[in-house]
Design a protein around this motif. Structure first.
Motif, PDB file in Angstrom:
ATOM      1  N   ARG A   1       0.845  -1.185   0.000  1.00  0.00           N
ATOM      2  CA  ARG A   1       0.000   0.000   0.000  1.00  0.00           C
ATOM      3  C   ARG A   1       0.882   1.236   0.000  1.00  0.00           C
ATOM      4  O   ARG A   1       2.038   1.201   0.420  1.00  0.00           O
TER       5      ARG A   1
ATOM      6  N   ARG B   1      -3.181  -0.544  -3.319  1.00  0.00           N
ATOM      7  CA  ARG B   1      -3.984   0.114  -2.290  1.00  0.00           C
ATOM      8  C   ARG B   1      -3.335   1.429  -1.868  1.00  0.00           C
ATOM      9  O   ARG B   1      -2.114   1.569  -1.893  1.00  0.00           O
ATOM     10  N   HIS B   2      -4.160   2.365  -1.419  1.00  0.00           N
ATOM     11  CA  HIS B   2      -3.650   3.693  -1.083  1.00  0.00           C
ATOM     12  C   HIS B   2      -4.610   4.378  -0.132  1.00  0.00           C
ATOM     13  O   HIS B   2      -5.802   4.058  -0.078  1.00  0.00           O
TER      14      HIS B   2
END
Length: 340
Positions: free
Chosen positions: A188, A206-207
């Motif tokens: 992430r 993902r972030h």
């Protein structure tokens, strides 16, 4: 010759800079693409000790070579990228293969050597790396950051699908998440500019905003690409006991003199002292990472394993270099490319 020069944190576009000469052991490169990213921002930041032409991310064509030419020197007319780190090639570290850590090294666009945000740049011939066919100049100019990201990924083995967090949303962080996502890992990115998260969505990474992330000390590896002192503190809030924190940096962010090379005295109770105590208490491994192989980076770029074009959000000629530098400092661009 036009060039973007910075003197102690004050950048200025020069229109009458002298053309460099190809002396023995040196080559002159006609610059075709030069990027403005984190190393350029660091070298031109207020308080910087650097005085010279900016530009560590450089691609171009060999214009002239001085003196006797070694057999492995790219010929005149050959497309090249520039390795900005120029070691002395004489000291014990250079002789042992640690030229990147040479105490007398110079760094183009950052320390003791003019960079390539100019129409022409002079570099030592060993710093010329040929560009393979099929790779355009703007992409090749960013091989420096790709090399640093790949070097960071080589710092550990991804065993058992580890949880990895990358801190930052600049060019290095956005490149690092692409490289790390290729490993058997859950990756992430945590940043502060939501407009850059769309890039992560494109890559399936993902972030979230760093302020929205928990501090549960459950990450196996945290890669800090922020270049800010606060990055280590954030990393320590996320890393598990006996995890690994990697401080990933570009060449311009490495101090070559001053307190960092002479030892630092930490005041009791200071943020730095508290951070070191947390490292010891949780048995966290702290690793530094910078630079890397430009040839390996160009192989990754040519294979399409890393995509840098989406991160180039502005382009222009030398006339717009100073303005684009200002915009990049304000956070408008993770990367801008100048075509002299």
């Amino acid at each position: 010759m036009r060039a973007l020069r910075s003197h102690l944190g004050r950048p200025e576009l020069l229109s009458g800079a002298p053309d460099p000469a190809a002396e023995p052991g040196w080559a002159v490169v006609r610059v075709t693409s030069a990027a403005i990213a984190q190393p350029e921002l660091a070298a031109s930041a207020p308080g910087s000790a650097y005085s010279g032409v900016l530009g560590s991310h450089v691609a171009g064509v060999v214009h002239a070579v001085g003196g006797v030419v070694a057999t492995d020197t790219p010929a005149v007319g050959r497309r090249v990228v520039i390795n900005p780190t120029a070691p002395c090639m004489r000291c014990a570290r250079c002789r042992s293969g640690l030229g990147a850590h040479c105490p007398e090294r110079r760094v183009a666009g950052a320390h003791g050597l003019d960079g390539g945000l100019a129409e022409l740049v002079r570099v030592p011939t060993p710093c010329l790396v040929p560009v393979p066919e099929g790779l355009d100049d703007a992409t090749a100019a960013l091989a420096l950051t790709v090399a640093a990201a790949a070097h960071t990924a080589a710092m550990f083995r991804a065993e058992g699908k580890p949880y990895i967090t990358v801190l930052g949303d600049g060019l290095l962080a956005l490149t690092a998440v692409q490289v790390l996502a290729r490993l058997n890992a859950s990756v992430r990115l945590l940043g502060v500019r939501p407009e850059r998260f769309t890039l992560c969505e494109r890559w399936g990474v993902r972030h979230r905003h760093v302020d929205q992330a928990g501090r549960r000390q459950d990450q196996d590896i945290v890669v800090d690409c922020t270049g800010e002192p606060a990055g280590l503190g954030a990393a320590l809030g996320m890393i598990r006991p006996r995890g690994r924190v990697i401080l990933a940096r570009g060449p311009a962010a490495v101090p070559l003199d001053g307190p960092a090379s002479q030892g630092v005295t930490l005041a009791p109770g200071s943020a730095q002292a508290v951070a070191l105590e947390a490292l010891a208490a949780n048995e966290v491994e702290l690793v530094g990472s910078r630079d890397g192989s430009l040839r390996e980076a160009m192989t990754l770029l040519r294979a399409g394993a890393v995509h840098v074009a989406p991160m180039i959000t502005a382009r222009g000629g030398m006339a717009s270099a100073e303005q684009l530098l200002h915009e990049a400092r304000a956070g408008a661009h993770p990367c801008a490319v100048i075509t002299p």
